[in-house]
Scaffold this active site. Structure first.
Site, PDB file in Angstrom:
ATOM      1  N   LYS A 177     139.341 122.033 132.109  1.00 42.06           N
ATOM      2  CA  LYS A 177     140.222 122.688 131.864  1.00 42.06           C
ATOM      3  C   LYS A 177     138.906 123.925 131.175  1.00 42.06           C
ATOM      4  CE  LYS A 177     141.367 120.444 128.167  1.00 42.06           C
ATOM      5  NZ  LYS A 177     142.174 119.909 127.351  1.00 42.06           N
ATOM      6  N   THR A 210     144.605 128.996 118.566  1.00 42.09           N
ATOM      7  CA  THR A 210     145.052 128.042 120.072  1.00 42.09           C
ATOM      8  C   THR A 210     145.207 126.116 119.305  1.00 42.09           C
ATOM      9  OG1 THR A 210     142.188 127.933 119.833  1.00 42.09           O
ATOM     10  CG2 THR A 210     144.089 129.401 121.384  1.00 42.09           C
ATOM     11  N   GLY A 212     145.597 122.622 118.439  1.00 40.66           N
ATOM     12  CA  GLY A 212     146.545 122.128 119.325  1.00 40.66           C
ATOM     13  C   GLY A 212     146.744 122.436 121.051  1.00 40.66           C
ATOM     14  N   THR A 213     145.937 123.244 121.532  1.00 36.37           N
ATOM     15  CA  THR A 213     146.211 123.068 122.952  1.00 36.37           C
ATOM     16  C   THR A 213     145.836 122.087 123.640  1.00 36.37           C
ATOM     17  OG1 THR A 213     144.352 124.426 123.164  1.00 36.37           O
ATOM     18  CG2 THR A 213     145.672 125.243 122.980  1.00 36.37           C
ATOM     19  N   GLY A 214     145.589 121.682 123.400  1.00 32.04           N
ATOM     20  CA  GLY A 214     144.705 120.447 123.962  1.00 32.04           C
ATOM     21  C   GLY A 214     145.755 118.908 124.455  1.00 32.04           C
ATOM     22  N   CYS A 215     145.835 119.382 122.737  1.00 34.81           N
ATOM     23  CA  CYS A 215     147.171 117.924 123.021  1.00 34.81           C
ATOM     24  C   CYS A 215     148.518 118.355 123.652  1.00 34.81           C
ATOM     25  CB  CYS A 215     147.354 118.049 121.256  1.00 34.81           C
ATOM     26  SG  CYS A 215     145.974 117.900 120.429  1.00 34.81           S
TER      27      CYS A 215
HETATM   28  O1  PXL Z   1     143.107 118.522 120.120  1.00 34.90           O
HETATM   29  C1  PXL Z   1     141.973 117.770 119.987  1.00 34.90           C
HETATM   30  C2  PXL Z   1     143.166 116.633 118.669  1.00 34.90           C
HETATM   31  C3  PXL Z   1     143.313 115.775 118.712  1.00 34.90           C
HETATM   32  N1  PXL Z   1     143.648 115.208 118.053  1.00 34.90           N
HETATM   33  C4  PXL Z   1     143.922 115.184 116.488  1.00 34.90           C
HETATM   34  C5  PXL Z   1     143.919 116.589 116.320  1.00 34.90           C
HETATM   35  C6  PXL Z   1     143.110 117.339 117.424  1.00 34.90           C
HETATM   36  C7  PXL Z   1     143.016 118.942 116.964  1.00 34.90           C
HETATM   37  O2  PXL Z   1     142.361 119.251 116.310  1.00 34.90           O
HETATM   38  O3  PXL Z   1     144.096 116.991 115.356  1.00 34.90           O
HETATM   39  C8  PXL Z   1     144.455 114.755 115.279  1.00 34.90           C
END
Ligand code: PXL
Length: 273
Positions: A177, A210, A212-215
């Site tokens: 990404k 942004t 939480g974007t990856g999750c």
């Molecule tokens: O986006 C990575 C991530 C994964 N898991 C938890 C997070 C975060 C980012 O804040 O809090 C629990």
């Protein structure tokens, strides 16, 4: 009622509801997939940063997974934050036992705030224990650098990193990404599979929200794979989904706020196109 497809997340928590397990469940739901969740770590965090992390005992994770798998098999599995090697080993056992269930790994190392979500020595374990089982891995640029040992500063090094994931580590697919390349005015992602490379580009939206974007991105890929979509179709939808969720951020909190997990569901911005 027709039985729904099921996606299972194995991840940490986020009380803001923007990232981790909470983001995954919302995103599964927004994709029309039934969400199940097992917790690895309880994270006390908000939009300003991470205040405390409590990694659960490995046995507590085993017990949760055993409860799920003894009852109803998910159609796809996702992992997010996994703080320790022992937890990775537990998860590996299920991936070995169920090789036909698609598996998406978000190789989470840092929160958006810059706080570390993983033991330092567990970083290298990801690549030996879990990444070889991945249907799709979703590293951002810093994570791809950490995993491959490369310095990624141009397209050629992104291609080299993709090749390492597929040919050396053994992941079936990897999305590298480009969102962290802030000097570019587009957010460009690269999907590598054994035989193909695809790129996905969307405008970069000027926002600090942004979290939480990856999750969310990897959860959408998981949900689409649960429905039987191809890797390409799943990543294509995740890109459209994440762009809208960043464009229509709900402006929550005093720091880097969460994305809007329901923007795509409501087709915000799509109806008038
Ligand atoms: O986006 C990575 C991530 C994964 N898991 C938890 C997070 C975060 C980012 O804040 O809090 C629990």
């Amino acid at each position: 009622m027709k039985k729904p497809k099921i996606a299972l997340t194995i991840a940490g928590t986020d009380p803001t509801g923007g990232a981790g397990v909470m983001a995954d469940l919302k995103s599964f739901h927004a994709c029309g997939v039934y969400g199940m969740a097992t917790v690895t770590s309880i994270v006390a965090q908000n939009t300003k940063g991470v205040q405390h992390i409590h990694n659960l005992e490995t046995q507590w994770l085993s017990e949760q997974l055993s409860s799920v798998f003894d009852d109803e098999l998910p159609h796809a599995i996702k992992t997010g934050m996994i703080a320790s090697k022992d937890m990775m080993k537990v998860i590996q056992g299920y991936l070995e036992k169920y090789p036909n269930i698609p598996y998406v790994i978000d190789p989470v190392m840092l929160a958006k705030s810059g706080d570390s979500l993983m033991d330092d020595d567990a970083k290298k374990d990801l690549q030996n224990i879990l990444l070889p089982f991945a249907t799709v891995a979703t590293p951002n640029l810093p994570e791809a650098e950490e995993i491959t040992g490369l310095t990624i500063e141009d397209e050629a090094s992104i291609y080299k990193a993709g090749e390492i994931f597929i040919n050396e580590i053994g992941s079936k697919g990897v999305v590298i990404k480009g969102g962290h390349a802030e000097d570019l005015d587009v957010a460009k992602d690269y999907l590598f599979t054994k035989d193909n490379v695809y790129t996905f580009e969307d405008p970069r939206y000027e926002t600090k929200h942004t979290h939480g974007t990856g999750c969310t991105f990897s959860a959408v890929i998981t949900a689409e794979l649960a429905k039987g979509k191809s890797i390409y179709e799943a990543v294509k939808k995740a890109k459209a989904f994440i762009s809208l969720s960043i464009k229509y951020t709900p402006e929550i909190g005093q720091g880097r706020g969460p994305v809007n997990h329901f923007a795509y569901l409501k087709k915000v911005g799509l109806d008038d196109e």
